[in-house]
Design a protein around this motif. Structure first.
Motif, mmCIF file in Angstrom:
data_model
loop_
_atom_site.group_PDB
_atom_site.id
_atom_site.type_symbol
_atom_site.label_atom_id
_atom_site.label_comp_id
_atom_site.label_asym_id
_atom_site.label_seq_id
_atom_site.Cartn_x
_atom_site.Cartn_y
_atom_site.Cartn_z
ATOM 1 N N LEU A 1 -21.573 -22.659 17.739
ATOM 2 C CA LEU A 1 -20.513 -22.425 18.361
ATOM 3 C C LEU A 1 -19.387 -22.941 17.395
ATOM 4 O O LEU A 1 -19.299 -23.928 16.866
ATOM 5 N N ARG B 1 -30.633 -21.834 21.295
ATOM 6 C CA ARG B 1 -29.510 -22.435 21.101
ATOM 7 C C ARG B 1 -28.670 -21.775 20.003
ATOM 8 O O ARG B 1 -29.152 -21.148 19.106
ATOM 9 N N ALA C 1 -24.709 -24.878 21.269
ATOM 10 C CA ALA C 1 -24.573 -24.621 22.778
ATOM 11 C C ALA C 1 -25.904 -24.206 22.951
ATOM 12 O O ALA C 1 -26.556 -23.278 22.412
ATOM 13 N N VAL D 1 -20.487 -28.784 26.036
ATOM 14 C CA VAL D 1 -21.030 -28.845 24.735
ATOM 15 C C VAL D 1 -20.239 -29.868 24.096
ATOM 16 O O VAL D 1 -19.007 -30.255 23.960
ATOM 17 N N ALA E 1 -18.901 -21.939 27.532
ATOM 18 C CA ALA E 1 -19.023 -23.345 26.867
ATOM 19 C C ALA E 1 -17.810 -24.075 27.002
ATOM 20 O O ALA E 1 -16.685 -23.800 26.276
#
Length: 165
Positions: A91, A88, A82, A67, A124
């Protein structure tokens, strides 16, 4: 991710091809096998070829994604987007997050084979996005930041990362 079905044509000889619909289960990995038994024929084992998604690296039911995060958001805190397999998600990036830190997002990976209601996790990894060109003002601000950090290191007697002892 969600499973599928494919039509397979079998050559039974004597010019009589047979078409067979094969159900491919959700969460199957590349190289996984699907067993089918056509009417009046022997059991077949079909090897599944899964096309990789360029956004993700797969580890069983877990997915890994990089990311991109702006340098300022890593230092001051912020948000980044992310990708998941279906959408999506936002984050939250805490202030002082180090480049390369992993965040685990439970249940956003691949379906677990045989139990499609259970999912792996998404990991991520934040990757710092450094500015390619700085304005004069940005250059002055970074110079001032460097002066402040050097002054703090001199007062505490500690070397920073990359400094010689």
């Amino acid at each position: 991710y969600s499973g599928t079905s494919r039509l397979v044509t079998l050559d039974r000889g004597r010019g009589r091809p047979a078409r067979l619909e094969v159900k491919v289960p959700a969460g199957i990995a590349d190289g996984g096998r699907v067993r089918v038994r056509p009417e009046g024929g022997p059991e077949l084992h079909l090897v599944v070829s899964v096309q990789p998604d360029p956004r993700f690296r797969r580890d069983g039911a877990d997915l890994h994604v990089d990311v991109p995060v702006l340098l300022a958001d890593l230092m001051l805190g912020g948000e980044a987007e992310a990708p998941t397999m279906t959408s999506r998600i936002a984050l939250k990036i805490p202030a002082g997050t180090q480049n390369g830190r992993h965040f685990r997002i439970a249940g956003k990976g691949m379906p677990k084979l045989g139990t499609p209601s259970q999912f792996g996790d998404l990991y991520a990894t934040v990757k710092a996005v450094l500015p390619e060109a700085l304005s004069d003002e940005e250059m002055r601000l970074f110079e001032r930041l460097r002066e402040l950090q050097q002054g703090a290191r001199a007062r505490t007697g500690r070397a920073g990362k990359g400094d010689s002892p």
